[in-house]
Scaffold this motif. Structure first.
Motif, PDB file in Angstrom:
ATOM      1  N   PRO A 285      17.984 -10.132 -11.991  1.00  0.00           N
ATOM      2  CA  PRO A 285      16.757  -9.813 -11.254  1.00  0.00           C
ATOM      3  C   PRO A 285      16.440 -10.845 -10.186  1.00  0.00           C
ATOM      4  CG  PRO A 285      16.231 -10.654 -13.442  1.00  0.00           C
ATOM      5  CD  PRO A 285      17.712 -10.456 -13.409  1.00  0.00           C
ATOM      6  N   HIS A 286      15.697 -10.410  -9.159  1.00  0.00           N
ATOM      7  CA  HIS A 286      15.236 -11.348  -8.139  1.00  0.00           C
ATOM      8  C   HIS A 286      14.433 -12.458  -8.809  1.00  0.00           C
ATOM      9  CE1 HIS A 286      16.615  -9.007  -4.770  1.00  0.00           C
ATOM     10  NE2 HIS A 286      15.954  -7.948  -5.170  1.00  0.00           N
ATOM     11  N   GLY A 287      14.670 -13.668  -8.361  1.00  0.00           N
ATOM     12  CA  GLY A 287      14.000 -14.813  -8.967  1.00  0.00           C
ATOM     13  C   GLY A 287      14.825 -15.495 -10.031  1.00  0.00           C
ATOM     14  N   GLN A 288      15.944 -14.885 -10.445  1.00  0.00           N
ATOM     15  CA  GLN A 288      16.866 -15.518 -11.391  1.00  0.00           C
ATOM     16  C   GLN A 288      18.040 -16.065 -10.586  1.00  0.00           C
ATOM     17  OE1 GLN A 288      17.276 -16.263 -14.681  1.00  0.00           O
ATOM     18  NE2 GLN A 288      19.327 -16.984 -14.254  1.00  0.00           N
ATOM     19  N   TRP A 289      18.178 -17.387 -10.564  1.00  0.00           N
ATOM     20  CA  TRP A 289      19.232 -18.018  -9.781  1.00  0.00           C
ATOM     21  C   TRP A 289      20.166 -18.872 -10.628  1.00  0.00           C
ATOM     22  CZ3 TRP A 289      19.556 -16.194  -4.996  1.00  0.00           C
ATOM     23  CH2 TRP A 289      18.394 -15.696  -4.378  1.00  0.00           C
ATOM     24  N   GLY A 290      19.662 -19.470 -11.703  1.00  0.00           N
ATOM     25  CA  GLY A 290      20.471 -20.359 -12.515  1.00  0.00           C
ATOM     26  C   GLY A 290      20.381 -21.791 -12.016  1.00  0.00           C
ATOM     27  N   GLY A 291      21.037 -22.688 -12.745  1.00  0.00           N
ATOM     28  CA  GLY A 291      21.025 -24.100 -12.374  1.00  0.00           C
ATOM     29  C   GLY A 291      22.287 -24.817 -12.800  1.00  0.00           C
TER      30      GLY A 291
ATOM     31  N   ALA B  24       9.725 -15.055 -13.646  1.00  0.00           N
ATOM     32  CA  ALA B  24      11.007 -14.550 -13.182  1.00  0.00           C
ATOM     33  C   ALA B  24      12.030 -14.652 -14.311  1.00  0.00           C
ATOM     34  CB  ALA B  24      11.463 -15.322 -11.955  1.00  0.00           C
ATOM     35  N   GLY B  25      13.280 -14.403 -13.993  1.00  0.00           N
ATOM     36  CA  GLY B  25      14.349 -14.590 -14.965  1.00  0.00           C
ATOM     37  C   GLY B  25      14.837 -13.301 -15.589  1.00  0.00           C
ATOM     38  N   ALA B  26      16.052 -13.369 -16.095  1.00  0.00           N
ATOM     39  CA  ALA B  26      16.707 -12.183 -16.636  1.00  0.00           C
ATOM     40  C   ALA B  26      16.052 -11.698 -17.919  1.00  0.00           C
ATOM     41  CB  ALA B  26      18.192 -12.468 -16.869  1.00  0.00           C
ATOM     42  N   SER B  27      15.638 -12.604 -18.798  1.00  0.00           N
ATOM     43  CA  SER B  27      15.068 -12.174 -20.076  1.00  0.00           C
ATOM     44  C   SER B  27      13.840 -11.304 -19.865  1.00  0.00           C
ATOM     45  CB  SER B  27      14.675 -13.381 -20.928  1.00  0.00           C
ATOM     46  OG  SER B  27      15.802 -14.111 -21.333  1.00  0.00           O
ATOM     47  N   ARG B  28      12.986 -11.689 -18.923  1.00  0.00           N
ATOM     48  CA  ARG B  28      11.741 -10.962 -18.730  1.00  0.00           C
ATOM     49  C   ARG B  28      11.911  -9.720 -17.863  1.00  0.00           C
ATOM     50  NH1 ARG B  28       6.367 -12.889 -19.192  1.00  0.00           N
ATOM     51  NH2 ARG B  28       7.085 -15.063 -19.129  1.00  0.00           N
ATOM     52  N   ASN B  29      12.914  -9.704 -17.000  1.00  0.00           N
ATOM     53  CA  ASN B  29      12.976  -8.670 -15.979  1.00  0.00           C
ATOM     54  C   ASN B  29      14.249  -7.835 -15.980  1.00  0.00           C
ATOM     55  OD1 ASN B  29      10.467  -9.272 -14.219  1.00  0.00           O
ATOM     56  ND2 ASN B  29      11.400 -11.278 -14.535  1.00  0.00           N
TER      57      ASN B  29
ATOM     58  N   PRO C 115      24.575 -18.658 -13.665  1.00  0.00           N
ATOM     59  CA  PRO C 115      24.502 -18.948 -12.228  1.00  0.00           C
ATOM     60  C   PRO C 115      24.403 -17.669 -11.408  1.00  0.00           C
ATOM     61  CG  PRO C 115      26.750 -19.211 -12.997  1.00  0.00           C
ATOM     62  CD  PRO C 115      25.926 -18.902 -14.212  1.00  0.00           C
ATOM     63  N   ALA C 116      23.255 -16.999 -11.535  1.00  0.00           N
ATOM     64  CA  ALA C 116      23.074 -15.653 -10.983  1.00  0.00           C
ATOM     65  C   ALA C 116      23.167 -15.634  -9.465  1.00  0.00           C
ATOM     66  CB  ALA C 116      21.721 -15.107 -11.436  1.00  0.00           C
ATOM     67  N   GLY C 117      22.880 -16.771  -8.814  1.00  0.00           N
ATOM     68  CA  GLY C 117      22.886 -16.792  -7.356  1.00  0.00           C
ATOM     69  C   GLY C 117      24.256 -16.785  -6.725  1.00  0.00           C
ATOM     70  N   MET C 118      25.315 -16.779  -7.502  1.00  0.00           N
ATOM     71  CA  MET C 118      26.660 -16.875  -6.939  1.00  0.00           C
ATOM     72  C   MET C 118      27.116 -15.609  -6.240  1.00  0.00           C
ATOM     73  SD  MET C 118      28.709 -19.105  -9.837  1.00  0.00           S
ATOM     74  CE  MET C 118      30.272 -18.436  -9.301  1.00  0.00           C
TER      75      MET C 118
END
Length: 706
Positions: free
Chosen positions: A257-263, A54-59, A247-250
């Motif tokens: 992309p789905h699966g990228q939420w941040g921490g 997942a994640g922004a870099s890959r998707n 913090p992509a889930g905000m």
């Protein structure tokens, strides 16, 4: 040596991985950090991620995803200092970060090439470039829509060849900090628990058709962990490289992309300092699938269509405001070059398009689509377009706007941009279907505060890199984020190898780990108990409510009233969360969301406080945000466009460019804000003999002064 043991907390045996350096995140910055740590001789590196693929870099990407670096071709003059000044001029950026990003850009770029990223070169071997937004030179380059994906895959291959353990299915719960020193991290193991719940859209990572999934990593440590029954995992580490992304889930309206939420919440809650948190970038993007509709998608001048919630009542809403079809076509074309919303271009330029889409979707509750099948209403004449648009379309061979359709122009100019949507999940045939879009959160220029070595300014041993780091200013050149991720992870690895390569200390870990684990286990147990007592699982409703609130109240358009309303609601949610959240223990997805929502609420709480403090500090509209001001002007003030009063704004005009906002919070009480002058661009001694003498002593990596 990295090894696995256990800690006993109450009646639970929790596995503990001990290593020198933990890298959290498997994007381009995270993988580069691991490769660089190994290359610089730092021992014992372990990587962990929620979803490895997942994640922004890959998707994530665009029609031509940009990478920004020093000019490496042609006769146009450039220099490290000049590039640093370009980055620094974005406002509220620290000069040491700008200089490092310029100085290491060529080194990191060539490292990617040697790793296998196919950046284009001419027959003489020069790596050619083009001009991107906020770029006075031609420093940009690209390998197409998937530049960052190519980076991730190339660096991932190096990590696997190096045998670095990569542990998947690990949701970051908390960063462990004791007396200002990082001790490790606590993770929820999302592949351990009751029966797997059915996959839903949010669990699907969008991939190209025919693409084979990356194999799950294997190895002694990973195999050992596979046998562990505990839902939690502790990692004891001297260093934590936080490559969790923004913090992509905000936000609900998001192109992450789905699966990228941040921490970010895990760091902010445990004492890490926030920096420039108010500075988000927003832009037009398709929502199914999530993808930036920049570049060619706008330059072919598609129709913008609005419908009601059910898809009826179709109309071309942009022409309600701009009745000159050629002026409107020019503004749409310019969105390709000027994709992120820029408040300066809202006054009399192309960012008016973003605001009109925002009005339709957020304020009117309608849906907006791009239609490439037919031309916008009105007589289109290339000779009447903005000169930049006219010249571009002529050179591209599609200047006959009346005699061609947007999809014909798109396929002529950039066939991969058409094929991209065919191959996504879900697939969209732009020859047959309209493409639904919104104004979406795209990138957070702020993040966790770092020094010039991407070392947390207040937590020793924490190294935020990539979008997790607050290394950018208000504005940045397109593609600068990819360069920053490579530079920051390289600098962090250099510092760790030079000064923090020792095994983790035993003192302090057990106490902080027991405390943090105890809170997490109690949160889970109480939430499950409420479900078993008959309450309904509310994690799905909560994640929708908290993200939609943020997009509605604190997105592209904000006001003091909307920010305060959101802050009041988020504060109530966060304070009552331990007593109100309900989790179905048989659903891994529900258990995962328990900690995910907590992280999102934590981030929203601090970020909304930052927005309030920015307004209290006299901040006005800047960057990619419009702050409503009843004393301001509406966009295009010389014309009565019938725009809503919420669009009145006052430009910041650089008033706060020389200072930056920072925030400290320890998880209790309200955040504390400070404003300081930005660190200037260093004027290092460049006399060779002096540099050489110092280099022989510290290898160019001085220890941090306490």
């Amino acid at each position: 040596m990295t090894h696995l043991d256990h800690i006993t907390v109450g009646d639970q045996q929790v596995p503990v991985v001990t290593t020198t350096s933990l890298v959290i995140g498997t994007g381009s910055a995270g993988y580069n950090a691991a490769v660089r740590l190994a290359g610089f001789g730092a021992p014992d590196v372990v990587m962990a991620a929620d979803k490895i693929r997942a994640g922004a870099s890959r998707n994530a990407g665009s029609d031509k995803q940009t990478y920004y670096k020093l000019t490496l071709s042609g006769s146009e003059p450039d220099s490290v200092r000049s590039m640093a000044e370009t980055l620094f001029s974005g406002g509220s950026m620290d000069g040491d970060n700008a200089l490092a990003e310029a100085a290491l850009s060529a080194r990191c770029f060539y490292h990617l090439i040697e790793a296998g990223v196919p950046f284009p070169a001419n027959h003489s071997g020069e790596f050619v470039g083009y001009k991107t937004d906020h770029d006075p030179r031609q420093r940009a380059t690209s390998v197409g829509p998937f530049t960052s994906k190519s980076m991730v895959e190339s660096l991932e291959s190096k990590v696997r060849r190096l045998g670095i353990p990569v542990i998947g299915n690990c949701r970051l719960v908390d960063v462990l900090v004791d007396d200002g020193n990082v001790r490790g991290a606590l993770f929820l193991r999302t592949d351990v628990g009751a029966a797997r719940s059915a996959a839903t859209e949010e669990e699907i990572v969008e991939t190209n058709v025919g693409e084979e999934p990356s194999p799950e990593p294997t190895g002694t440590l990973v195999e050992q962990l596979a046998k562990e029954p505990s839902r939690f995992l502790l990692v004891r580490a001297t260093n934590v490289v936080m490559a969790t992304g923004g913090p992509a889930g905000m936000y609900s309206d998001s192109v992450f992309p789905h699966g990228q939420w941040g921490g970010a919440g895990a760091a902010l809650r445990n004492g890490a300092r926030g920096h420039n948190l108010t500075e988000w970038q927003f832009g037009l993007a398709s929502i199914k699938p999530r993808w930036n509709v920049s570049g060619t998608y706008m330059q072919v001048v598609p129709r913008f269509v609005s419908t009601d919630a059910e898809g009826g009542d179709e109309r071309e809403f942009l022409s309600d405001v701009i009745d000159d079809p050629n002026l409107l076509a020019s503004l749409v074309f310019l969105k390709g070059y000027q994709w992120p919303f820029d408040i300066r271009k809202a006054r009399d330029g192309s960012s008016l398009v973003d605001l009109l889409v925002y009005r339709e979707t957020v304020m009117r509750g309608r849906r907006v689509f791009l239609d490439f099948r037919s031309n916008p209403a009105g007589a289109l004449d290339a000779d009447q377009l903005d000169e930049q648009a006219r010249v571009y379309l002529e050179r591209a061979g599609v200047a006959d706007l009346a005699g061609t359709t947007p999809i014909q122009r798109l396929r002529h100019m950039n066939e991969p941009s058409y094929q991209f949507y065919l191959g996504r999940n879900p697939g969209v045939d732009l020859e047959q279907d309209m493409l639904e879009i919104a104004v979406c959160a795209q990138h957070n220029n702020g993040g966790i505060a770092v020094d010039g070595w991407w070392h947390s300014s207040v937590v020793d041993g924490l190294f935020p890199v990539g979008e997790a780091a607050g290394a950018h200013g208000v504005y940045r050149p397109g593609g600068a984020a990819l360069n920053s991720g490579q530079v920051g992870s390289t600098r962090a690895a250099q510092y760790i190898a030079a000064h923090r390569a020792e095994a983790p200390e035993g003192d302090g870990f057990d106490a902080v780990a027991t405390d943090v684990f105890g809170r997490a286990a109690t949160l889970l147990a109480d939430a499950v108990a409420r479900f078993e007592a008959g309450a309904e699982d509310n994690t799905g409703t909560l994640i929708t409510d908290v993200t939609e609130l943020m997009s509605r109240n604190a997105g592209l358009v904000r006001s003091r009233a909307s920010v305060l309303e959101a802050l009041e609601q988020v504060t109530q949610w966060l304070e009552s969360y331990p007593e109100t959240v309900v989790v179905d223990d048989s659903s891994r997805r529900s258990v995962n969301r328990l900690f995910l929502i907590h992280d999102i609420l934590t981030s929203q709480y601090v970020y909304l406080h930052a927005m309030k403090d920015y307004l209290d500090h006299g901040g006005n509209s800047r960057g990619s945000v419009l702050y409503t001001d009843p004393d301001g002007d509406l966009p295009w003030p010389d014309q009565d466009l019938g725009l809503p009063e919420e669009f009145r704004f006052v430009l910041d005009a650089g008033a706060l460019d020389g200072v930056t906002q920072e925030v400290d919070w320890n998880g209790a009480g309200e955040p504390v804000f400070t404003w300081r002058d930005v660190r200037p661009i260093p004027s290092d001694d460049d006399f060779f003999e002096n540099v050489w003498r110092n280099f022989r002593t510290d290898r160019g990596v001085p220890a941090r002064q306490s």
